[in-house]
Structure formats: C-alpha cells, structure tokens
Design a protein around this motif. Sequence first.
Motif: not given
Length: 288
Positions: A45-53, A55-64, A80-87
């Motif tokens: 459920y957390a994954i679905e929430c973060f993905r929708h969030a 889609a509304l706004q880029e946020d590094l904390e949410v990607r973390d 790993y893909d999410e961590l690459q985007k953070l990096a």
Amino acid sequence: MGFWKSFFGGKAEDPEEKRRSEEARNFDVLKYDGVRALQTHQAGYAIECFRHALALQEDLEVRDYLSQAFIQTGQLPQAYDELQKLAEAQPDNQALFLRMAHVAYMMEDYGAMGSACERAMLISQDNPEIYYMYARGCAGQDDLVNAEAMLTKALSLNADYAEAHLLRGEVRAKNGESGAADEDAAWLLERLPDSEDVLLLKAHVERSRGQLTEALGWYDKVIDANPFCMEAFRERMELRTRLGDTAGADDDRRKLSELMATSPLAATDGGIEEKVKKAYDNINPLGL
C-alpha cells in the motif's frame, strides 16, 4: 459569486491556484499515508501511495521512502532505480552510494556494487564501510586478492571493525592463507568468543589447514551456539563423511533435511522478505 467578489473589490478565485492547492493537499495525504503504511509493514500500500504522490509532485524524501518500500517487498531492481535517481539529485551524498551497494549486494550484482563503492570513494576515502562493501563485491566474484586488500584498508581506518576481520579471515582461509586467517580468528575469539560466525570461521581455518579433527570440534561449538545453523550441519556432514564417520554424517544429513523443510526460505509466502533479511544479516553478520 466571482462577479460579486469582483464588483465589491474582492478577488475572484483562480482555477489554476485552486488546482495547485488541491494537488498539494493530495500530495501531503498520500505521502503521510504511505509513511504510516511503511511503518506498519504494509509496504504494498505504501508503494501505491508514494507512486501517486510522485505523479503529483517530485520529492526526494518520497523517493527515499519508495526505495525502502521496494526493499521490504523484495523489489530490488526498482529500489536500486529509485536510489539512482536520488544519487543523480545528490551526487555528493556518500550514504546513497553505500545504500546502492547494499541493494546491489542483495541482487548479487557485484559489478554494480563495485561501481557504487567507487563513486562513494570519489566523495571521501576515509569511510571503512566503503572498503568493506567493495570487498564483499570482490569476494562475490572470487577476486580474493582484491577482497583482502580492501579489507586490510578498511581495518587500517578502523582496527576494531569486527565484520572486516571476519570477512578477511574467511577470504584468507578460502585463499589458502590459513596462518593469516587464524590471526583474524584469534582477534575475534578474544572479543566475541560465543559468536557462531566467529566459531564457524575458526572451523574453516582448521579445515583449510587440513586439521579435520580440530575443525570438527569447532563445528560442534557452532552447533552448540546455534542448533539451527544449516551451514554448520552441512559442512560437518561433509567432514564426518571424509573422516569415515558414516553414522554421524547420516545424523547430520537428517537434521539438515529437517531444518531445510522448516526454513522460511523453503516456504513460498514471505520467502523474498526472508531472503532480503538474510542478505542484510550477511552484510553485518555480527550484528554490531
């Protein structure tokens, strides 16, 4: 209503401003619902929430948070893909590259692990964990010479790094350097005499020396410390077979079969999460 606001000097509501306000509110709701779900181990459920969030706004904390949720569910390439985007957004954040190395280790992608460690080294060369993780990647590829060199470097930065002593001892024993391996084993036994991982290292050292009877005694100690250690039963079974102890080997074989049948890794439900936990434990086996 907008006409009367305008007529009396009020400001008409801007539809675009209203849309942005609603998106911001929805983003906050999705983000914090996701955080609560993550904290209560409802990672799907957390994954679905973060993905929708996102889609509304880029946020590094949410990607973390999303990377953490992916790890919880065993979706390691996505983490790993999410961590690459953070990096990419924080190229000077060494901790991110270390986390990438951890995830790559769990994926058994030792090339990616080495690359992440090299990028971490470009930021600073004073962190012993970088060299420890790099050594894990080298060991995973049977590059024992470079693994030992990296562990020696880690220990030059932190002489009390117990996990580095443990891994270096295993690497040395595997490479036939039984005398040097025993130095690491002795250091660990003095400080952690009841650790099953340390006792298992000592068993490996004696086996690499060809001292099979002594090794057998150390396997006994491992099993006394942890009666569920499948690695110790498997290796003791092999050793007993070599020593001609057929009855003892058969006993170990039966016990090993029982343990494998009841292991969480043998079950389909929760198997991925158990493997992820095991991989984390392997990174810091002594739990220090």
